[in-house]
Design a protein around this motif. Sequence first.
Motif, mmCIF file in Angstrom:
data_model
loop_
_atom_site.group_PDB
_atom_site.id
_atom_site.type_symbol
_atom_site.label_atom_id
_atom_site.label_comp_id
_atom_site.label_asym_id
_atom_site.label_seq_id
_atom_site.Cartn_x
_atom_site.Cartn_y
_atom_site.Cartn_z
ATOM 1 N N ARG A 49 1.077 -1.580 -0.177
ATOM 2 C CA ARG A 49 -0.011 0.303 -0.277
ATOM 3 C C ARG A 49 1.382 0.931 0.214
ATOM 4 N N LYS A 50 1.957 1.029 0.677
ATOM 5 C CA LYS A 50 2.967 2.250 1.063
ATOM 6 C C LYS A 50 3.373 2.014 -0.829
ATOM 7 N N GLY A 51 4.110 1.933 -1.158
ATOM 8 C CA GLY A 51 4.879 1.859 -2.983
ATOM 9 C C GLY A 51 3.568 1.995 -3.166
ATOM 10 N N VAL A 52 2.920 1.977 -3.171
ATOM 11 C CA VAL A 52 1.200 2.855 -4.735
ATOM 12 C C VAL A 52 1.008 3.809 -4.039
ATOM 13 N N SER A 53 1.041 4.273 -2.911
ATOM 14 C CA SER A 53 0.821 5.396 -2.341
ATOM 15 C C SER A 53 1.708 6.421 -2.980
ATOM 16 N N VAL A 54 2.720 6.632 -3.509
ATOM 17 C CA VAL A 54 3.506 7.649 -4.092
ATOM 18 C C VAL A 54 3.431 7.529 -5.569
ATOM 19 N N TYR A 55 2.420 6.652 -5.741
ATOM 20 C CA TYR A 55 1.943 6.847 -6.974
ATOM 21 C C TYR A 55 0.587 7.118 -7.494
ATOM 22 N N ARG A 56 -0.238 7.485 -7.063
ATOM 23 C CA ARG A 56 -1.286 7.869 -6.709
ATOM 24 C C ARG A 56 -0.781 9.529 -6.574
ATOM 25 N N GLN A 57 0.222 9.998 -6.104
ATOM 26 C CA GLN A 57 0.351 11.454 -5.468
ATOM 27 C C GLN A 57 0.977 11.486 -6.495
ATOM 28 N N TYR A 58 2.284 11.029 -7.299
ATOM 29 C CA TYR A 58 2.556 11.224 -8.713
ATOM 30 C C TYR A 58 2.098 11.280 -10.534
ATOM 31 N N ARG A 59 1.380 10.178 -10.125
ATOM 32 C CA ARG A 59 -0.335 10.454 -11.340
ATOM 33 C C ARG A 59 -0.560 11.857 -11.280
ATOM 34 N N ASP A 60 -1.564 12.318 -10.226
ATOM 35 C CA ASP A 60 -2.626 13.094 -10.076
ATOM 36 C C ASP A 60 -1.526 14.562 -10.625
ATOM 37 N N HIS A 61 -0.460 14.384 -10.036
ATOM 38 C CA HIS A 61 0.943 15.934 -10.553
ATOM 39 C C HIS A 61 0.970 15.627 -11.825
ATOM 40 N N ALA A 62 1.644 14.240 -11.791
ATOM 41 C CA ALA A 62 1.801 15.072 -14.088
ATOM 42 C C ALA A 62 0.830 14.410 -15.000
ATOM 43 N N ARG A 63 -0.406 14.496 -14.623
ATOM 44 C CA ARG A 63 -1.732 14.643 -15.376
ATOM 45 C C ARG A 63 -1.611 15.887 -16.012
ATOM 46 N N GLU A 64 -1.875 16.575 -14.744
ATOM 47 C CA GLU A 64 -1.619 17.951 -14.652
ATOM 48 C C GLU A 64 -1.128 18.722 -16.028
ATOM 49 N N PHE A 65 0.214 17.962 -15.641
ATOM 50 C CA PHE A 65 1.224 19.048 -16.548
ATOM 51 C C PHE A 65 1.428 17.311 -18.293
ATOM 52 N N GLY A 66 0.823 17.055 -18.581
ATOM 53 C CA GLY A 66 0.616 15.822 -19.650
ATOM 54 C C GLY A 66 2.404 15.095 -18.701
ATOM 55 N N ILE A 67 2.664 15.300 -17.740
ATOM 56 C CA ILE A 67 3.728 14.200 -18.561
ATOM 57 C C ILE A 67 3.485 12.684 -18.086
ATOM 58 N N PRO A 68 4.067 12.208 -19.717
ATOM 59 C CA PRO A 68 3.927 10.725 -19.207
ATOM 60 C C PRO A 68 4.424 10.402 -18.373
ATOM 61 N N VAL A 69 3.485 8.598 -17.592
ATOM 62 C CA VAL A 69 4.508 8.141 -16.616
ATOM 63 C C VAL A 69 4.388 6.381 -16.526
ATOM 64 N N ALA A 70 4.962 5.964 -16.263
ATOM 65 C CA ALA A 70 5.497 4.709 -16.523
ATOM 66 C C ALA A 70 5.653 3.988 -15.235
ATOM 67 N N VAL A 71 4.471 2.745 -15.209
ATOM 68 C CA VAL A 71 4.679 2.462 -13.750
ATOM 69 C C VAL A 71 5.506 1.039 -14.123
ATOM 70 N N VAL A 72 6.726 0.784 -12.995
ATOM 71 C CA VAL A 72 7.405 -0.185 -12.741
ATOM 72 C C VAL A 72 7.463 -1.372 -11.651
ATOM 73 N N GLY A 73 6.632 -2.395 -11.498
ATOM 74 C CA GLY A 73 6.497 -2.983 -10.396
ATOM 75 C C GLY A 73 8.468 -3.681 -9.901
ATOM 76 N N ASN A 74 7.872 -3.923 -8.652
ATOM 77 C CA ASN A 74 9.663 -4.164 -8.519
ATOM 78 C C ASN A 74 9.528 -4.966 -7.156
ATOM 79 N N LYS A 75 10.654 -5.853 -6.948
ATOM 80 C CA LYS A 75 10.350 -6.972 -5.866
ATOM 81 C C LYS A 75 9.573 -7.847 -5.323
ATOM 82 N N VAL A 76 8.533 -8.377 -6.696
ATOM 83 C CA VAL A 76 7.097 -9.129 -6.406
ATOM 84 C C VAL A 76 8.122 -10.368 -6.504
ATOM 85 N N THR A 77 7.190 -10.732 -5.252
ATOM 86 C CA THR A 77 7.843 -12.379 -5.796
ATOM 87 C C THR A 77 6.826 -13.627 -5.350
ATOM 88 N N GLY A 78 5.242 -12.977 -6.379
ATOM 89 C CA GLY A 78 4.486 -13.695 -6.590
ATOM 90 C C GLY A 78 3.215 -13.579 -7.160
#
Length: 315
Positions: free
Chosen positions: A184-213
């Motif tokens: 949940r903490k890992g994706v909370s920053v994503y939501r903040q960044y996504r909302d700010h980036a969309r305001e300025f048309g900045i492309p963002v792609a998410v890369v999952g990390n440390k996936v175990t299954g």
Amino acid sequence: MRVAFVGKGGSGKTTLSALFSRRLARSGAPVLALDGDINQHLAEALGRRDEPFTAPPLSAHLGDLKDYLRGTNPRIASREAMAKTTPPGRGSRLLRLLGDDEVHTRHVRRVGDVPLMVTGAFDEADLGVSCYHSKLGAVELYLNHLVDGPGEYVVVDMTAGADAFASGLFTRFDLTFLVAEPTRKGVSVYRQYRDHAREFGIPVAVVGNKVTGEEDLLFLKEEVGDDLLTYLVHSPWVRSAEQGRPNGVLEPHNRHALNLLRTAVDARPKDWPAFQRHAVAFHLRNAEAWADRATGLDLARQVDPDFVPGPAALT
């Protein structure tokens, strides 16, 4: 192409910045890695062990950088009149990636296969009197004046969290990779960044990390949706490398994920007019908020309305 890696502290963005830079370099592509994090660990992630990184930090020579970049631009009277947001104009010195100029010659050294430039650490003299964004201003000026060509890459390890939005630096990239752990903490920053980036048309792609299954992957898909570009699995090779004793090679799935990152970057169109629009917009915003008062000048006059950076401007 300019690429930023952002994410929550501890998400692995520095590790992925290093892995991506090394993979680009080993493919023969011109690449510059740039450490823009307050915790300057990119050199270690690239493989430096005991030997010091000898190139001076970009922020340590900010005045010299300003003098060089302003060139003969008549709109910028002196280094003192040049703000971190001052956009280039006619007469400014534009940089080619890893060119034979005083900026790259002074500030770039190789760590293994990868040329590296560092912003500089937040040191004792800064405590209580400045923030790290005063140092990142040097990176913003560098990217504002850089003309990177096809097949060239700048990979920037950015500050953690949504703190990257404290300046206009986040608009300097063709694509931003947000590294998210399956928590949940890992994706909370994503939501903040996504909302700010969309305001300025900045492309963002998410890369999952440390996936175990499968459960970790399902969680990321549910929380991130179509913004999830790819993911990396937990890597014994990365752990051994971080312990200073790399054993074997990076796992096939993780190598494939890095290839997908490059494919996504290469698919992005280069939009020089958008770069200049964002640079001008944030320059005017900073001028009104503080820079006019700090310099005693009308910094809006520094904007060259007919100038667009890019290959044509080099002539």
